[in-house]
Design a protein around this motif. Structure first.
Motif, PDB file in Angstrom:
ATOM      1  N   LYS A 132       0.835  -1.203   0.000  1.00 51.47           N
ATOM      2  CA  LYS A 132       0.000   0.000   0.000  1.00 51.47           C
ATOM      3  C   LYS A 132       0.871   1.255   0.000  1.00 51.47           C
ATOM      4  O   LYS A 132       0.539   2.254  -0.651  1.00 51.47           O
ATOM      5  N   ALA A 133       1.977   1.190   0.751  1.00 53.03           N
ATOM      6  CA  ALA A 133       2.882   2.344   0.819  1.00 53.03           C
ATOM      7  C   ALA A 133       3.518   2.612  -0.541  1.00 53.03           C
ATOM      8  O   ALA A 133       3.614   3.771  -0.977  1.00 53.03           O
ATOM      9  N   VAL A 134       3.947   1.553  -1.224  1.00 52.30           N
ATOM     10  CA  VAL A 134       4.558   1.712  -2.543  1.00 52.30           C
ATOM     11  C   VAL A 134       3.551   2.323  -3.517  1.00 52.30           C
ATOM     12  O   VAL A 134       3.887   3.197  -4.329  1.00 52.30           O
ATOM     13  N   LYS A 135       2.302   1.898  -3.417  1.00 50.66           N
ATOM     14  CA  LYS A 135       1.259   2.426  -4.306  1.00 50.66           C
ATOM     15  C   LYS A 135       1.045   3.920  -4.090  1.00 50.66           C
ATOM     16  O   LYS A 135       0.771   4.664  -5.036  1.00 50.66           O
ATOM     17  N   ARG A 136       1.190   4.381  -2.837  1.00 51.26           N
ATOM     18  CA  ARG A 136       0.904   5.781  -2.507  1.00 51.26           C
ATOM     19  C   ARG A 136       2.161   6.656  -2.428  1.00 51.26           C
ATOM     20  O   ARG A 136       2.061   7.864  -2.224  1.00 51.26           O
ATOM     21  N   PHE A 137       3.315   6.065  -2.583  1.00 48.27           N
ATOM     22  CA  PHE A 137       4.577   6.791  -2.411  1.00 48.27           C
ATOM     23  C   PHE A 137       4.777   7.823  -3.520  1.00 48.27           C
ATOM     24  O   PHE A 137       4.650   7.532  -4.703  1.00 48.27           O
ATOM     25  N   ASP A 138       5.096   9.045  -3.109  1.00 50.11           N
ATOM     26  CA  ASP A 138       5.347  10.137  -4.053  1.00 50.11           C
ATOM     27  C   ASP A 138       6.814  10.567  -3.916  1.00 50.11           C
ATOM     28  O   ASP A 138       7.188  11.218  -2.935  1.00 50.11           O
ATOM     29  N   PRO A 139       7.673  10.196  -4.871  1.00 49.69           N
ATOM     30  CA  PRO A 139       9.110  10.502  -4.756  1.00 49.69           C
ATOM     31  C   PRO A 139       9.434  11.985  -4.834  1.00 49.69           C
ATOM     32  O   PRO A 139      10.540  12.396  -4.489  1.00 49.69           O
ATOM     33  N   THR A 140       8.479  12.815  -5.267  1.00 47.85           N
ATOM     34  CA  THR A 140       8.753  14.247  -5.411  1.00 47.85           C
ATOM     35  C   THR A 140       8.708  14.991  -4.080  1.00 47.85           C
ATOM     36  O   THR A 140       9.067  16.160  -4.007  1.00 47.85           O
ATOM     37  N   ARG A 141       8.245  14.339  -3.019  1.00 43.12           N
ATOM     38  CA  ARG A 141       8.115  15.013  -1.724  1.00 43.12           C
ATOM     39  C   ARG A 141       9.402  15.009  -0.901  1.00 43.12           C
ATOM     40  O   ARG A 141       9.431  15.535   0.208  1.00 43.12           O
ATOM     41  N   GLY A 142      10.435  14.367  -1.391  1.00 41.71           N
ATOM     42  CA  GLY A 142      11.721  14.391  -0.697  1.00 41.71           C
ATOM     43  C   GLY A 142      11.801  13.489   0.515  1.00 41.71           C
ATOM     44  O   GLY A 142      12.656  13.685   1.381  1.00 41.71           O
ATOM     45  N   VAL A 143      10.906  12.501   0.607  1.00 45.95           N
ATOM     46  CA  VAL A 143      10.908  11.557   1.730  1.00 45.95           C
ATOM     47  C   VAL A 143      11.266  10.174   1.197  1.00 45.95           C
ATOM     48  O   VAL A 143      10.725   9.747   0.172  1.00 45.95           O
ATOM     49  N   ARG A 144      12.174   9.472   1.889  1.00 45.55           N
ATOM     50  CA  ARG A 144      12.550   8.133   1.469  1.00 45.55           C
ATOM     51  C   ARG A 144      11.413   7.156   1.735  1.00 45.55           C
ATOM     52  O   ARG A 144      10.629   7.313   2.672  1.00 45.55           O
ATOM     53  N   LEU A 145      11.319   6.139   0.898  1.00 47.40           N
ATOM     54  CA  LEU A 145      10.260   5.152   1.028  1.00 47.40           C
ATOM     55  C   LEU A 145      10.299   4.450   2.383  1.00 47.40           C
ATOM     56  O   LEU A 145       9.254   4.143   2.960  1.00 47.40           O
ATOM     57  N   VAL A 146      11.475   4.215   2.918  1.00 51.90           N
ATOM     58  CA  VAL A 146      11.593   3.517   4.197  1.00 51.90           C
ATOM     59  C   VAL A 146      10.862   4.271   5.308  1.00 51.90           C
ATOM     60  O   VAL A 146      10.213   3.670   6.170  1.00 51.90           O
ATOM     61  N   SER A 147      10.946   5.596   5.290  1.00 52.50           N
ATOM     62  CA  SER A 147      10.271   6.406   6.304  1.00 52.50           C
ATOM     63  C   SER A 147       8.761   6.435   6.066  1.00 52.50           C
ATOM     64  O   SER A 147       7.966   6.364   7.005  1.00 52.50           O
ATOM     65  N   PHE A 148       8.375   6.539   4.814  1.00 47.31           N
ATOM     66  CA  PHE A 148       6.961   6.604   4.462  1.00 47.31           C
ATOM     67  C   PHE A 148       6.267   5.273   4.733  1.00 47.31           C
ATOM     68  O   PHE A 148       5.117   5.237   5.193  1.00 47.31           O
ATOM     69  N   ALA A 149       6.963   4.168   4.468  1.00 51.14           N
ATOM     70  CA  ALA A 149       6.339   2.843   4.568  1.00 51.14           C
ATOM     71  C   ALA A 149       6.139   2.389   6.005  1.00 51.14           C
ATOM     72  O   ALA A 149       5.267   1.555   6.270  1.00 51.14           O
ATOM     73  N   MET A 150       6.921   2.892   6.935  1.00 50.14           N
ATOM     74  CA  MET A 150       6.816   2.422   8.318  1.00 50.14           C
ATOM     75  C   MET A 150       5.406   2.585   8.862  1.00 50.14           C
ATOM     76  O   MET A 150       4.889   1.710   9.558  1.00 50.14           O
ATOM     77  N   HIS A 151       4.772   3.710   8.565  1.00 49.26           N
ATOM     78  CA  HIS A 151       3.412   3.954   9.044  1.00 49.26           C
ATOM     79  C   HIS A 151       2.441   2.915   8.510  1.00 49.26           C
ATOM     80  O   HIS A 151       1.622   2.360   9.254  1.00 49.26           O
ATOM     81  N   TRP A 152       2.508   2.618   7.222  1.00 53.03           N
ATOM     82  CA  TRP A 152       1.575   1.687   6.599  1.00 53.03           C
ATOM     83  C   TRP A 152       1.804   0.262   7.087  1.00 53.03           C
ATOM     84  O   TRP A 152       0.858  -0.496   7.293  1.00 53.03           O
ATOM     85  N   ILE A 153       3.070  -0.108   7.264  1.00 55.39           N
ATOM     86  CA  ILE A 153       3.389  -1.457   7.750  1.00 55.39           C
ATOM     87  C   ILE A 153       2.845  -1.650   9.158  1.00 55.39           C
ATOM     88  O   ILE A 153       2.181  -2.646   9.464  1.00 55.39           O
ATOM     89  N   LYS A 154       3.111  -0.687  10.038  1.00 57.59           N
ATOM     90  CA  LYS A 154       2.641  -0.794  11.423  1.00 57.59           C
ATOM     91  C   LYS A 154       1.114  -0.769  11.489  1.00 57.59           C
ATOM     92  O   LYS A 154       0.506  -1.474  12.301  1.00 57.59           O
ATOM     93  N   ALA A 155       0.477   0.042  10.639  1.00 55.26           N
ATOM     94  CA  ALA A 155      -0.979   0.137  10.658  1.00 55.26           C
ATOM     95  C   ALA A 155      -1.620  -1.204  10.327  1.00 55.26           C
ATOM     96  O   ALA A 155      -2.588  -1.627  10.979  1.00 55.26           O
ATOM     97  N   GLU A 156      -1.084  -1.908   9.328  1.00 54.43           N
ATOM     98  CA  GLU A 156      -1.637  -3.209   8.955  1.00 54.43           C
ATOM     99  C   GLU A 156      -1.408  -4.245  10.051  1.00 54.43           C
ATOM    100  O   GLU A 156      -2.283  -5.058  10.356  1.00 54.43           O
ATOM    101  N   ILE A 157      -0.223  -4.228  10.661  1.00 48.04           N
ATOM    102  CA  ILE A 157       0.078  -5.180  11.736  1.00 48.04           C
ATOM    103  C   ILE A 157      -0.816  -4.896  12.936  1.00 48.04           C
ATOM    104  O   ILE A 157      -1.339  -5.819  13.573  1.00 48.04           O
ATOM    105  N   HIS A 158      -1.015  -3.627  13.253  1.00 50.80           N
ATOM    106  CA  HIS A 158      -1.891  -3.269  14.381  1.00 50.80           C
ATOM    107  C   HIS A 158      -3.310  -3.777  14.142  1.00 50.80           C
ATOM    108  O   HIS A 158      -3.942  -4.341  15.044  1.00 50.80           O
ATOM    109  N   GLU A 159      -3.818  -3.575  12.932  1.00 52.10           N
ATOM    110  CA  GLU A 159      -5.172  -4.025  12.617  1.00 52.10           C
ATOM    111  C   GLU A 159      -5.286  -5.538  12.768  1.00 52.10           C
ATOM    112  O   GLU A 159      -6.265  -6.055  13.303  1.00 52.10           O
TER     113      GLU A 159
END
Length: 286
Positions: A88-115
Motif C-alpha cells: 500500500k505504501a509503494v502504491k501511494r509513495f510520491d518521490p517528489t516530496r523528498g521523503v525516502r520510502l523507508v520512512s513513508f512505509a513504516m506507518h503503513w506497515i505498522k498500521a496493517e500489523i496493528h489491525e
C-alpha cells in the motif's frame, strides 16, 4: 549491483527462517534508484518497478514484525500483514516530496500489523479508540521501565497514564486484560469419569420457549431501529458505519475508507464517531 528482480521471490509458505534469509539478500536501493523506480511505476504503470521497490524493503517489514512477537501471533502472519502495508505504501509513495520510502512505509506497515493484532487477539476486541490502541501497544514497554515487577502499583499506573495521556483506570483495566489467561471449559481425558469441568456447571437456556420468543422480539426491534437509524445518516456516513461495523466479512480499515473517499484516516474516524453518536441517540430515544 544485483537487482532484486534477479533474485528468487521469497515465499511466506514454509520455513520462516528460510524466508528471512532470502528476503535479506535483496540489496538496499540508493535514493536515485528509488526515485527512478517510483517514477517508472507511477508515470508508466511499470509493475516490475513496483515489485522491485517492495522486494528491496522486505527486510524492513521483518524488522518491524519482530517487535510484535510478544502478542502470541505467528511471526509469518505478522510479516504477511506487514507486507500488505508495504505494498500500500509503494502504491501511494510520491518521490517528489523528498521523503525516502523507508520512512513513508513504516506507518503503513505498522498500521496493517496493528489491525491484524486487534482483530485476532481475544483480549482487546474492545480496543477500538485511538487512546485504547496507543495504550495497548505501549503498555508492555512502559512496564519494562519498572524492573522486577509483574503488576503495576496504583502510583506506577498513574505515572504510565500520565505519559500515555490516558486515565489511570484505563491502564489498570488494560493491564488486567493483558495478564489474563484462558481457562479450559472441558476437562482432560486424564481427569477421570467423575471429574467435573467448568462446562458441566453452565446451563444452556438458549432453547427455553420464553427465551426464544423474547430473543426474536428483541431482534426484530433491533433490526427495525437499526434500519431507521442508518436511514437518518448521509450516504458517506452510512457507508462508513456499514463497512466498519455491519460487514459480513472483515471490516474495512480506516485507511481503506480514507483511500475510497480521498480523505485522511483521522477524518474517517471523526465521521464514524459522529455517526455512531447520532445512531445511539436515535436508538435510545426509540
Amino acid at each position: 549491483m544485483t537487482h532484486a528482480l534477479a533474485l528468487p521471490v521469497p515465499s511466506a509458505i514454509g520455513n520462516i527462517d528460510a524466508y528471512i534469509q532470502v528476503a535479506n539478500r535483496y540489496p538496499m536501493l540508493s535514493e536515485a534508484e528509488e526515485i527512478r523506480l517510483a517514477e517508472r511505476f507511477h508515470n508508466d504503470g511499470d509493475v516490475d518497478a513496483a515489485r522491485e521497490l517492495v522486494l528491496s524493503h522486505l527486510r524492513l517489514v521483518i524488522s518491524i514484525a519482530r517487535g510484535y512477537l510478544g502478542y502470541g501471533l505467528p511471526h509469518a502472519d505478522l510479516i504477511q500483514e506487514g507486507n500488505i502495508g508495504l505494498m500500500k505504501a509503494v502504491k501511494r509513495f510520491d518521490p517528489t516530496r523528498g521523503v525516502r520510502l523507508v520512512s513513508f512505509a513504516m506507518h503503513w506497515i505498522k498500521a496493517e500489523i496493528h489491525e491484524y493484532i486487534l482483530k485476532n487477539w481475544r483480549l482487546v476486541k474492545v480496543a477500538t479508540t485511538k487512546a485504547q490502541r496507543k495504550l495497548f501497544f505501549n503498555l508492555r514497554g512502559q512496564k519494562a521501565t519498572y524492573e522486577g515487577i509483574d503488576t503495576l502499583s496504583g502510583t506506577q499506573a498513574g505515572e504510565v497514564a500520565a505519559r500515555l495521556g490516558v486515565k489511570r483506570e484505563e491502564v489498570i483495566e488494560m493491564e488486567t486484560r493483558l495478564s489474563g489467561r484462558d481457562l479450559a471449559l472441558e476437562g482432560s481425558p486424564d481427569d477421570g469419569d467423575e471429574a467435573f469441568a467448568p462446562i458441566d456447571y453452565l446451563a444452556d437456556s438458549r432453547y427455553e420457549p420464553t427465551r426464544v420468543l423474547e430473543d426474536k422480539a428483541q431482534a426484530r426491534l433491533h433490526d427495525e431501529g437499526l434500519h431507521e437509524a442508518l436511514g437518518a445518516l448521509d450516504p458517506r456516513s452510512r457507508r462508513i458505519v456499514e463497512a466498519r461495523w455491519l460487514a459480513d466479512g472483515d471490516a474495512s480499515t480506516l485507511h481503506e475508507l480514507a483511500a475510497e473517499f480521498d480523505v485522511s484516516a483521522e477524518r474517517i474516524r471523526q465521521i464514524e464517531v459522529k455517526a455512531l453518536q447520532k445512531m445511539r441517540g436515535l436508538l435510545t430515544a426509540a
